[in-house]
Design a protein around this motif. Structure first.
Motif, PDB file in Angstrom:
ATOM      1  N   ALA A  29      -8.185 101.723 -15.011  1.00 57.75           N
ATOM      2  CA  ALA A  29      -8.207 103.173 -15.130  1.00 57.75           C
ATOM      3  C   ALA A  29      -9.473 103.654 -15.835  1.00 57.75           C
ATOM      4  N   LEU A  30      -9.858 102.975 -16.925  1.00 58.62           N
ATOM      5  CA  LEU A  30     -11.065 103.368 -17.654  1.00 58.62           C
ATOM      6  C   LEU A  30     -12.310 103.120 -16.805  1.00 58.62           C
ATOM      7  N   THR A  31     -12.367 101.990 -16.133  1.00 57.96           N
ATOM      8  CA  THR A  31     -13.520 101.677 -15.293  1.00 57.96           C
ATOM      9  C   THR A  31     -13.696 102.712 -14.195  1.00 57.96           C
ATOM     10  N   LEU A  43     -15.409  96.626 -15.284  1.00 61.59           N
ATOM     11  CA  LEU A  43     -14.084  96.146 -15.672  1.00 61.59           C
ATOM     12  C   LEU A  43     -14.220  94.958 -16.620  1.00 61.59           C
ATOM     13  N   GLY A  44     -13.443  94.971 -17.715  1.00 58.70           N
ATOM     14  CA  GLY A  44     -13.536  93.915 -18.710  1.00 58.70           C
ATOM     15  C   GLY A  44     -12.656  92.728 -18.395  1.00 58.70           C
ATOM     16  N   ALA A  45     -13.061  91.909 -17.406  1.00 59.63           N
ATOM     17  CA  ALA A  45     -12.220  90.798 -16.954  1.00 59.63           C
ATOM     18  C   ALA A  45     -12.278  89.591 -17.883  1.00 59.63           C
ATOM     19  N   GLY A  46     -13.179  89.593 -18.855  1.00 58.84           N
ATOM     20  CA  GLY A  46     -13.181  88.607 -19.926  1.00 58.84           C
ATOM     21  C   GLY A  46     -13.176  87.167 -19.466  1.00 58.84           C
ATOM     22  N   ASN A  47     -12.076  86.477 -19.717  1.00 61.51           N
ATOM     23  CA  ASN A  47     -11.968  85.053 -19.394  1.00 61.51           C
ATOM     24  C   ASN A  47     -11.374  84.809 -18.006  1.00 61.51           C
ATOM     25  N   GLY A  48     -11.261  85.878 -17.219  1.00 63.05           N
ATOM     26  CA  GLY A  48     -10.794  85.720 -15.850  1.00 63.05           C
ATOM     27  C   GLY A  48      -9.308  85.479 -15.712  1.00 63.05           C
ATOM     28  N   ASP A  49      -8.504  85.980 -16.649  1.00 61.94           N
ATOM     29  CA  ASP A  49      -7.054  85.797 -16.578  1.00 61.94           C
ATOM     30  C   ASP A  49      -6.526  86.293 -15.231  1.00 61.94           C
ATOM     31  N   GLU A  56      -5.349  94.779 -12.727  1.00 61.41           N
ATOM     32  CA  GLU A  56      -6.362  95.796 -12.994  1.00 61.41           C
ATOM     33  C   GLU A  56      -7.366  95.997 -11.862  1.00 61.41           C
ATOM     34  N   LEU A  57      -7.696  94.959 -11.105  1.00 57.69           N
ATOM     35  CA  LEU A  57      -8.667  95.124 -10.028  1.00 57.69           C
ATOM     36  C   LEU A  57      -8.220  96.135  -8.976  1.00 57.69           C
ATOM     37  N   PRO A  58      -6.971  96.106  -8.514  1.00 63.59           N
ATOM     38  CA  PRO A  58      -6.568  97.126  -7.543  1.00 63.59           C
ATOM     39  C   PRO A  58      -6.635  98.547  -8.102  1.00 63.59           C
ATOM     40  N   ILE A  59      -6.415  98.695  -9.398  1.00 57.63           N
ATOM     41  CA  ILE A  59      -6.444 100.032  -9.992  1.00 57.63           C
ATOM     42  C   ILE A  59      -7.839 100.641  -9.884  1.00 57.63           C
ATOM     43  N   GLY A  69     -18.181  97.809 -11.213  1.00 56.80           N
ATOM     44  CA  GLY A  69     -18.423  96.380 -11.309  1.00 56.80           C
ATOM     45  C   GLY A  69     -17.407  95.687 -12.192  1.00 56.80           C
ATOM     46  N   VAL A  70     -17.631  94.384 -12.398  1.00 50.27           N
ATOM     47  CA  VAL A  70     -16.737  93.537 -13.191  1.00 50.27           C
ATOM     48  C   VAL A  70     -17.583  92.729 -14.166  1.00 50.27           C
ATOM     49  N   GLY A  71     -17.091  92.565 -15.387  1.00 49.69           N
ATOM     50  CA  GLY A  71     -17.788  91.757 -16.370  1.00 49.69           C
ATOM     51  C   GLY A  71     -16.964  90.564 -16.815  1.00 49.69           C
ATOM     52  N   PHE A  72     -17.630  89.413 -17.027  1.00 50.97           N
ATOM     53  CA  PHE A  72     -16.981  88.178 -17.467  1.00 50.97           C
ATOM     54  C   PHE A  72     -17.740  87.571 -18.645  1.00 50.97           C
ATOM     55  N   GLN A  73     -17.034  86.721 -19.385  1.00 54.74           N
ATOM     56  CA  GLN A  73     -17.658  85.875 -20.403  1.00 54.74           C
ATOM     57  C   GLN A  73     -18.027  84.550 -19.734  1.00 54.74           C
ATOM     58  N   SER A  74     -19.315  84.251 -19.669  1.00 53.44           N
ATOM     59  CA  SER A  74     -19.757  83.057 -18.939  1.00 53.44           C
ATOM     60  C   SER A  74     -19.127  81.783 -19.468  1.00 53.44           C
ATOM     61  N   TRP A  75     -18.955  81.705 -20.784  1.00 54.05           N
ATOM     62  CA  TRP A  75     -18.443  80.459 -21.375  1.00 54.05           C
ATOM     63  C   TRP A  75     -16.974  80.212 -21.048  1.00 54.05           C
ATOM     64  N   ALA A  76     -16.254  81.249 -20.595  1.00 53.58           N
ATOM     65  CA  ALA A  76     -14.796  81.155 -20.505  1.00 53.58           C
ATOM     66  C   ALA A  76     -14.246  81.126 -19.092  1.00 53.58           C
ATOM     67  N   ILE A  77     -15.106  81.197 -18.066  1.00 51.94           N
ATOM     68  CA  ILE A  77     -14.596  81.338 -16.700  1.00 51.94           C
ATOM     69  C   ILE A  77     -14.989  80.144 -15.835  1.00 51.94           C
ATOM     70  N   ASP A  78     -14.411  80.145 -14.634  1.00 49.25           N
ATOM     71  CA  ASP A  78     -14.826  79.210 -13.605  1.00 49.25           C
ATOM     72  C   ASP A  78     -15.106  80.010 -12.332  1.00 49.25           C
TER      73      ASP A  78
END
Length: 320
Positions: A29-31, A43-49, A56-59, A69-78
């Motif tokens: 909603a905020l994005t 979008l704050g997707a963080g660790n890719g949960d 949240e993506l459909p919203i 767009g979408v943002g991730f933490q590089s150290w925490a995702i695959d």
């Protein structure tokens, strides 16, 4: 007048303002609201949960026809997290904190713009070498996680601007009103990435109590520390401590981080305190400009306000 920059031209947005992809607050909603307001919502997707992204993506995808767009933490995702996000057609993917190189080629293949956040010159040089479309230069005033040995926004941004040219750079850290956006442009940046200010909006995912704490917060009460990550059992790399508002555990364990890390009873006491309601459920991530936040407006209105304030500030500076 609209403030046209390389950033607004690249994404076809009205204002040189982007939402920091803050995990826990920058939901769909905020994005979407930031993008509808003429900025670039991330979008704050963080660790890719997986469950969080599925919600949240459909919203955001359904909430705006404007670029987002979408943002991730590089150290925490695959790579799977990247693939799930790309299914929704984001205009950009932003990577922060850690080595982004395993993911950059896939993002490029999908046709999304690659935004890389950097906290020091080594990361900035890597971002240039990786062919980033936009580089975010994060100063130490920022809320949430950032470099332990970084530089303040004012000296850091122009150095990255010169290093990265002609790649557009966004300034981040300590920007909470239009005067900060104007300052970013004066430093040579193509816009500003703003976090804490957008946490205090109508569409934030934050609990009302945390949003209220941000409105009441003062910059002098913020502190960058790894203590709360250690207490929470977070896997965040030690290179990136977090700036938060005050917290009882900060006062108790300041300067004793190694002792806390080696004391499982102390970490369990933190969890027990949260469960009892004696401790806040989450740290209150907040930057040094938190004093400037006094209300909880709709995010789209806030984007317009920030842009208008920036235009006014630049016009005043031009008259001197």
């Amino acid at each position: 007048m609209a403030l046209s920059t390389a950033f607004t031209t690249l994404f076809g947005v009205r204002h040189p303002i982007a939402l920091a992809p803050m995990g826990g607050s920058a939901g769909g909603a905020l994005t979407a609201a930031v993008s509808r307001g003429g900025g670039l919502g991330l979008l704050g997707a963080g660790n890719g949960d997986r469950d969080w992204m599925a919600r949240e993506l459909p919203i955001v995808a359904q909430g705006t026809e404007k670029p987002w767009g979408v943002g991730f933490q590089s150290w925490a995702i695959d790579g799977d997290a990247i693939e799930r996000a790309l299914e929704y057609g984001p205009r950009a993917v932003m990577l922060s904190f850690g080595d982004p190189s395993p993911f950059t080629e896939r993002i490029r293949q999908a046709g999304a713009a690659l935004i890389l956040q950097v906290t020091d010159l080594e990361e900035a040089r890597q971002a240039v070498d990786l062919g980033a479309d936009v580089i975010v230069a994060q100063g130490t005033e920022s809320g949430g996680h950032g470099a332990r040995r970084g530089r303040s926004t004012l000296p850091f941004v122009p150095i990255v601007v010169d290093l990265a040219a002609p790649v557009p750079v966004l300034a981040a850290g300590g920007i909470a009103d239009g005067r900060g956006v104007a300052a970013a442009l004066a430093l040579g940046a193509a816009g500003a990435l703003i976090g804490t200010r957008f946490q205090a909006t109508a569409e934030t995912l934050l609990a009302p109590s945390i949003a209220a704490a941000i409105v009441a917060g003062r910059g002098q009460d913020t502190e960058r520390s790894s203590i709360l990550d250690i207490a929470r059992g977070s896997r965040w790399p030690a290179k990136y401590p977090a700036r938060t508002l005050g917290h009882p555990y900060l006062d108790h364990w300041r300067g004793r981080e190694a002792e806390l890390a080696a004391d499982p009873d102390a970490r369990q006491a933190y969890q027990d305190g949260v469960a009892r309601g004696d401790l806040p459920p989450l740290p209150v991530w907040a930057g040094e400009a938190v004093d400037l936040i006094t209300d909880l407006p709709p995010a789209a209105d806030l984007v317009a306000t920030l842009a208008r304030q920036a235009e006014d500030a630049l016009a005043r500076a031009g008259r001197h």
